[in-house]
Design a protein around this motif. Structure first.
Motif, PDB file in Angstrom:
ATOM      1  N   UNK A 318      40.341  24.725 -23.835  1.00  0.00           N
ATOM      2  CA  UNK A 318      39.228  23.789 -23.718  1.00  0.00           C
ATOM      3  C   UNK A 318      39.123  22.837 -24.908  1.00  0.00           C
ATOM      4  N   UNK A 319      40.060  22.943 -25.862  1.00  0.00           N
ATOM      5  CA  UNK A 319      40.064  22.058 -27.023  1.00  0.00           C
ATOM      6  C   UNK A 319      39.443  22.644 -28.264  1.00  0.00           C
ATOM      7  N   UNK A 340      35.179  25.275 -34.266  1.00  0.00           N
ATOM      8  CA  UNK A 340      35.201  23.823 -34.108  1.00  0.00           C
ATOM      9  C   UNK A 340      35.293  23.559 -32.613  1.00  0.00           C
ATOM     10  N   UNK A 341      34.384  22.720 -32.078  1.00  0.00           N
ATOM     11  CA  UNK A 341      34.392  22.511 -30.632  1.00  0.00           C
ATOM     12  C   UNK A 341      35.454  21.489 -30.220  1.00  0.00           C
ATOM     13  N   UNK A 346      32.322  20.842 -36.208  1.00  0.00           N
ATOM     14  CA  UNK A 346      32.091  22.238 -36.603  1.00  0.00           C
ATOM     15  C   UNK A 346      30.866  22.814 -35.902  1.00  0.00           C
ATOM     16  N   UNK A 347      30.956  24.053 -35.481  1.00  0.00           N
ATOM     17  CA  UNK A 347      29.834  24.734 -34.857  1.00  0.00           C
ATOM     18  C   UNK A 347      28.923  25.315 -35.932  1.00  0.00           C
ATOM     19  N   UNK A 348      27.651  25.413 -35.624  1.00  0.00           N
ATOM     20  CA  UNK A 348      26.706  25.971 -36.585  1.00  0.00           C
ATOM     21  C   UNK A 348      27.020  27.430 -36.868  1.00  0.00           C
ATOM     22  N   UNK A 349      27.475  28.158 -35.854  1.00  0.00           N
ATOM     23  CA  UNK A 349      27.848  29.555 -35.991  1.00  0.00           C
ATOM     24  C   UNK A 349      29.139  29.784 -35.221  1.00  0.00           C
ATOM     25  N   UNK A 350      30.048  30.618 -35.726  1.00  0.00           N
ATOM     26  CA  UNK A 350      31.243  30.959 -34.937  1.00  0.00           C
ATOM     27  C   UNK A 350      30.821  31.598 -33.614  1.00  0.00           C
ATOM     28  N   UNK A 351      31.483  31.210 -32.529  1.00  0.00           N
ATOM     29  CA  UNK A 351      31.106  31.686 -31.201  1.00  0.00           C
ATOM     30  C   UNK A 351      32.252  32.470 -30.568  1.00  0.00           C
ATOM     31  N   UNK A 352      31.947  33.693 -30.130  1.00  0.00           N
ATOM     32  CA  UNK A 352      32.944  34.494 -29.439  1.00  0.00           C
ATOM     33  C   UNK A 352      33.345  33.821 -28.139  1.00  0.00           C
ATOM     34  N   UNK A 353      34.647  33.820 -27.856  1.00  0.00           N
ATOM     35  CA  UNK A 353      35.151  33.284 -26.592  1.00  0.00           C
ATOM     36  C   UNK A 353      35.962  34.364 -25.880  1.00  0.00           C
ATOM     37  N   UNK A 374      36.063  25.474 -43.312  1.00  0.00           N
ATOM     38  CA  UNK A 374      36.117  26.857 -43.779  1.00  0.00           C
ATOM     39  C   UNK A 374      35.509  27.803 -42.749  1.00  0.00           C
ATOM     40  N   UNK A 375      36.110  28.967 -42.632  1.00  0.00           N
ATOM     41  CA  UNK A 375      35.577  30.015 -41.768  1.00  0.00           C
ATOM     42  C   UNK A 375      34.768  30.977 -42.622  1.00  0.00           C
ATOM     43  N   UNK A 376      33.559  31.304 -42.163  1.00  0.00           N
ATOM     44  CA  UNK A 376      32.751  32.301 -42.870  1.00  0.00           C
ATOM     45  C   UNK A 376      33.249  33.682 -42.452  1.00  0.00           C
TER      46      UNK A 376
END
Length: 387
Positions: A318-319, A340-341, A346-353, A374-376
């Protein structure tokens, strides 16, 4: 309804079935999805929300969260371990031991036992947090490359030695050898990692002689394990005789293991003067190279950590750009978090996919330098206490 406030993305473990929502839920644009008090009753509802991205207002989240009574807490020892911080502490201790032993062995009484203790801690860290420990190889800052490279190699040596059913003594010896293989090059490697000029004659000589000198230094520091010393002396030999310092053609299995993991970790970790290869390409290239010598260890490594190991960056169908946080199993693909969408934001929070869904399947690996956001680390791996 739209809101003008800071939104926080929710992860899978923050939505609970059969429990009233403690906050209103919004989409990424701030549109209301579900109101406080709504009860989710099916896993499919949770999965659907996570897949589209679901958010709460920061002030609401801070004001109230679910009571922590749904699942039993892991043992206190697990809760207290930050695998990324632990790795930094191990690196600092190892650097001090190696430098002192190289300059004056009398400064480090019981050197072999102290290195053995570091090996034991790494082994335990892998027991408790293997996916996070693997992720650190690909994600953490390698400004201290000479030391971290040895630790990265030791982690993979420990993992594969277990899979080959080595006894504890042989596995521990191989890990200790990986931790100390560059004792004769610690200071020189720091310079070489930053240097952009061609190698001088003195530097070339130092590189060629460091395995044998390292074995001599370890012997002077009290290491008497002949396998440990031989691994260090031979870890740059190549089965076709083109290696150094002696041009050997026969390597024992422990030396071959350390040598192979040494090469792999060098390929996938960046330095100031060299970009890292993406993990999939590095593994494929090394597999082809080592297959010429009948070396099956790269294939075993790929089987254990995958072409997309924890900590590697991937692009989804999905990119989205995502980071792998858990290794693939025999029946499922790696587990990933997008950060990153598809629009490059950048997304506000990392999202599980859910990578089993076609739109979230992994399209390709990405090299580390292709991703500047950067990844938290703790936001991802602390949500999965056994990662």
């Amino acid at each position: 309804m739209q809101i003008q406030t800071q939104l926080l993305g929710l992860a899978l473990n923050q939505l609970r079935i059969d429990t009233a929502l403690p906050w209103n839920l919004y989409d990424e644009a701030g549109h209301l999805l579900l109101t406080k008090g709504f009860i989710l009753v099916r896993n499919a509802q949770v999965d659907s929300l996570i897949e589209r991205g679901v958010f709460v207002r920061e002030e609401d989240f801070k004001l109230y969260n679910y009571p922590d009574v749904v699942r039993a807490a892991p043992p206190p020892a697990e809760l207290e371990i930050d695998p990324f911080r632990m790795r930094e502490l191990i690196a600092s201790k190892l650097a001090l031991l190696l430098r002192d032993a190289a300059h004056d062995p009398s400064l480090v009484p019981d050197f072999a036992a102290k290195i053995g203790e570091i090996a034991r801690v790494l082994h335990k860290l892998c027991d408790l947090h293997l996916d996070a420990t693997l992720a650190a190889i690909y994600l953490t800052d390698h400004a201290k490359y000479p030391i971290l490279h040895s630790i990265d190699t030791a982690v993979l040596v420990d993992l594969l030695a277990r899979k080959m059913d080595w006894n504890d003594a042989r596995r521990r010896t191989a890990v200790c050898a990986a931790l100390t293989m560059n004792i004769a090059m610690i200071d020189a490697q720091t310079i070489l990692a930053l240097q952009r000029l061609p190698l001088s004659a003195v530097q070339k000589e130092a590189i060629t002689t460091h395995p044998a000198q390292g074995a001599d230094m370890l012997r002077a520091a009290g290491v008497s394990d002949e396998l440990w010393l031989r691994i260090v002396a031979d870890h740059h030999e190549v089965p076709d005789g083109t290696g150094y310092p002696a041009g050997k053609t026969t390597l024992d299995d422990a030396t071959l293991l350390v040598r192979t993991m040494d090469i792999y970790t060098a390929l996938v970790t960046p330095r100031h003067t060299k970009a890292a290869s993406d993990t999939a390409q590095a593994a494929r290239n090394l597999f082809v190279q080592e297959n010429k010598y009948g070396n099956t260890l790269v294939g075993l490594l790929i089987k254990e950590i995958g072409l997309h190991p924890p900590g590697s960056y991937v692009k989804l169908k999905n990119g989205d750009i995502a980071v792998v946080f858990k290794r693939a199993s025999a029946t499922t693909p790696p587990m990933v978090h997008s950060f990153i969408n598809g629009k490059g934001l950048p997304m506000l929070e990392p999202m599980w996919r859910d990578a089993t869904r076609p739109e979230f399947a992994i399209a390709s690996a990405l090299p580390r330098e292709a991703v500047t956001t950067k990844v938290d680390l703790l936001k991802i791996w602390s949500a999965h206490p056994h990662a």
